[in-house]
Write an enzyme that holds these catalytic residues in place. Structure first.
Site, PDB file in Angstrom:
ATOM      1  N   VAL A 179       0.835  -1.208   0.000  1.00  0.00           N
ATOM      2  CA  VAL A 179       0.000   0.000   0.000  1.00  0.00           C
ATOM      3  C   VAL A 179       0.870   1.259   0.000  1.00  0.00           C
ATOM      4  O   VAL A 179       0.585   2.230  -0.713  1.00  0.00           O
ATOM      5  CB  VAL A 179      -0.986   0.004   1.199  1.00  0.00           C
ATOM      6  CG1 VAL A 179      -1.881   1.228   1.151  1.00  0.00           C
ATOM      7  CG2 VAL A 179      -1.825  -1.265   1.206  1.00  0.00           C
ATOM      8  N   LYS A 221     -13.319  -5.242   8.556  1.00  0.00           N
ATOM      9  CA  LYS A 221     -13.932  -4.233   7.688  1.00  0.00           C
ATOM     10  C   LYS A 221     -15.415  -4.048   8.024  1.00  0.00           C
ATOM     11  O   LYS A 221     -15.921  -2.921   8.036  1.00  0.00           O
ATOM     12  CB  LYS A 221     -13.752  -4.648   6.221  1.00  0.00           C
ATOM     13  CG  LYS A 221     -12.289  -4.612   5.776  1.00  0.00           C
ATOM     14  CD  LYS A 221     -12.055  -5.314   4.449  1.00  0.00           C
ATOM     15  CE  LYS A 221     -10.587  -5.265   4.038  1.00  0.00           C
ATOM     16  NZ  LYS A 221     -10.276  -6.102   2.879  1.00  0.00           N
ATOM     17  N   GLY A 278      -4.708  -4.312  -3.744  1.00  0.00           N
ATOM     18  CA  GLY A 278      -3.698  -3.959  -4.764  1.00  0.00           C
ATOM     19  C   GLY A 278      -3.099  -2.614  -4.454  1.00  0.00           C
ATOM     20  O   GLY A 278      -3.779  -1.717  -3.942  1.00  0.00           O
TER      21      GLY A 278
HETATM   22  N1  HSE Z   1      -6.084  -9.103   1.628  1.00  0.00           N
HETATM   23  C1  HSE Z   1      -7.205  -8.297   1.281  1.00  0.00           C
HETATM   24  C2  HSE Z   1      -7.927  -8.918   0.100  1.00  0.00           C
HETATM   25  C3  HSE Z   1      -6.854  -6.887   0.903  1.00  0.00           C
HETATM   26  O1  HSE Z   1      -7.572  -9.993  -0.372  1.00  0.00           O
HETATM   27  O2  HSE Z   1      -8.904  -8.315  -0.331  1.00  0.00           O
HETATM   28  C4  HSE Z   1      -6.490  -6.025   2.060  1.00  0.00           C
HETATM   29  O3  HSE Z   1      -7.566  -5.808   2.916  1.00  0.00           O
END
Ligand code: HSE
Length: 431
Positions: free
Chosen positions: A14, A205, A302
């Site tokens: 990131v 999340k 990504g």
């Molecule tokens: N590892 C997560 C995914 C992305 O595969 O969507 C980061 O939150």
């Protein structure tokens, strides 16, 4: 033109994406935002590691406090991941009067309340667009253009790795383990994929979305969470026969003063817009009382998509700094709702049982469901799973029932040996 100096805590995926997105777009940013942004210092805990961006060596430091305490730096971007030491660094940065932008869902889900309070106490901003859905601008959208709404429900496909795996299992009829290997080879799954495939990443999340949309703190560990490791090709095929797709869904719904929430593999009808979200893409579907149904779709992971979201927050803050404007339009996590959190609530369910193929078995199972007031929506028995035809799969889709009621009925079926095994229980989300 005013220069706003930025410090980066982390230069992994990131961090590199943020650096690169700024390099790619700096002229356009200067033109539209009217500020010159400069990433002046970067915490690099592994100086020997090869990075995806070419950074002048003198920007690197191994000491986070050289960045946090640098009086010239006004914005700290935390992209290290993990709860600690990231939380401590963010807290210290806020206390020294620096604005903080983070992509860290794990730290926010657990410590968002404390960090937000620190930001308020020190009159600085804490922005976190990149923490949910990578490049999808769901968080700032809820705070700004959608602020006139109250929300009844949110559904999310919030993990690219698991969505990619489920998509390939559906398209190719391939096994979970085989697809996971392929995803790892393509860089779409981590070497240690536990947080993704067990649903923990999504629970973090969803916890953030619940604070944002429903004003309640539900810690990730209090959200019933099931990953995709037990989803079998068999269930994907049966779901397809019934007209559904299996997706790892983060779900939260307000209902009569209760908050229902879970992260689990879920059957969606093929006509549902979320059923078409494939591969590593993410989507968030909300129902607002003014805007009605709304879906956000895009890349949830990504370097560049996530870097784009990080940079968007940085630009907003830099813009406020340059104009001397108040930091008043920002997403706020709320925690004061009196909703009762109950985890799994009312839903339709898909069930796969294995039973001996003899007279009365289906009747006993159906009677047990009836005794618990559970209505059968669809039933299918397939014969011939082995040569002797002693065991057969029985598939049920049941009408809306309380999860607890379903568990009592299934316990009774188990105790009375009406079925040899209960192999799959999955939520069905009709709309
Ligand atoms: N590892 C997560 C995914 C992305 O595969 O969507 C980061 O939150």
């Amino acid at each position: 033109m005013k220069t706003v100096k930025v410090g980066l805590l982390g230069i992994g995926n990131v961090g590199s994406g943020t650096y690169k997105a700024l390099e790619m777009n700096s002229a356009a940013i200067e033109k539209s935002a009217g500020v010159h942004l400069e990433i002046v210092r970067i915490l690099n805990r592994r100086p020997e590691a090869k990075r995806a961006v070419d950074v002048p060596k003198e920007k690197y430091t191994a000491d986070p406090y050289e960045i946090i305490n640098d009086p010239e730096i006004q914005i700290i971007v935390e992209v290290m991941g993990g709860v600690e030491p990231a939380t401590t660094y963010m807290a210290d940065a806020l206390k020294t009067g620096k604005h903080v932008v983070t992509a860290n869902k794990a730290a926010l889900a657990v410590n968002g309340k404390m960090l937000q309070q620190l930001a308020m106490d020190h009159h600085v901003m804490l922005r976190f667009e990149a923490s949910v859905g990578g490049g999808i601008p769901i968080i700032n959208a809820v705070a700004d253009p959608l602020v006139s709404n109250q929300y009844d429900e949110v559904l999310g496909i919030l993990n690219g790795t698991t969505n990619y795996i489920l998509t390939k299992m559906t398209e190719n009829g391939a096994d979970y383990a085989e697809v996971l290997k392929d995803a790892q080879a393509k860089g779409l799954a981590e070497a240690d994929p536990t947080a993704d495939v067990e649903g923990h990443d999504v629970a973090n999340k969803l916890s953030i979305l619940i604070s944002l949309l429903f004003g309640k703190q539900v810690l990730p560990q209090d959200i019933p969470t099931q990953g995709i490791t037990s989803v079998s090709g068999l269930d994907i095929n049966y779901a397809t026969e019934f007209g559904y797709r299996i997706k790892l869904i983060a779900h939260a719904r307000k209902e009569n003063g209760r908050l229902i929430c879970s992260v689990e593999p879920t059957l969606l009808p093929l006509s549902h817009p979320m059923a078409a979200v494939s591969n590593e893409f993410n989507a968030v579907f909300v129902r607002g009382n003014a805007v009605d149904e709304l879906m956000f779709y895009g890349k949830g992971a990504g370097p560049l998509p996530t870097g784009s979201a990080v940079l968007g927050d940085v630009i907003d803050i830099a813009n406020c700094i340059a104009k001397g404007a108040a930091f008043d339009v920002q997403p706020l996590l709320h925690y004061d709702s009196d909703l009762e959190v109950i985890g799994e609530g009312m839903a339709q369910y898909y069930l796969r049982l294995t039973a001996v193929d003899q007279p009365g078995v289906l009747g006993n199972i159906a009677s047990t469901f009836a005794k618990h007031d559970i209505g059968l929506k669809s039933v299918m028995q397939r014969a011939g799973i082995n040569d002797k035809k002693t065991s057969v799969p029985l598939i049920f889709i049941i009408y809306e029932t309380e999860y607890k009621t379903l568990m009592s009925a299934l316990d009774e079926i188990r105790e009375k040996n009406f079925a040899k095994s209960i192999d799959a229980v999955m939520r069905v989300q009709e709309r």
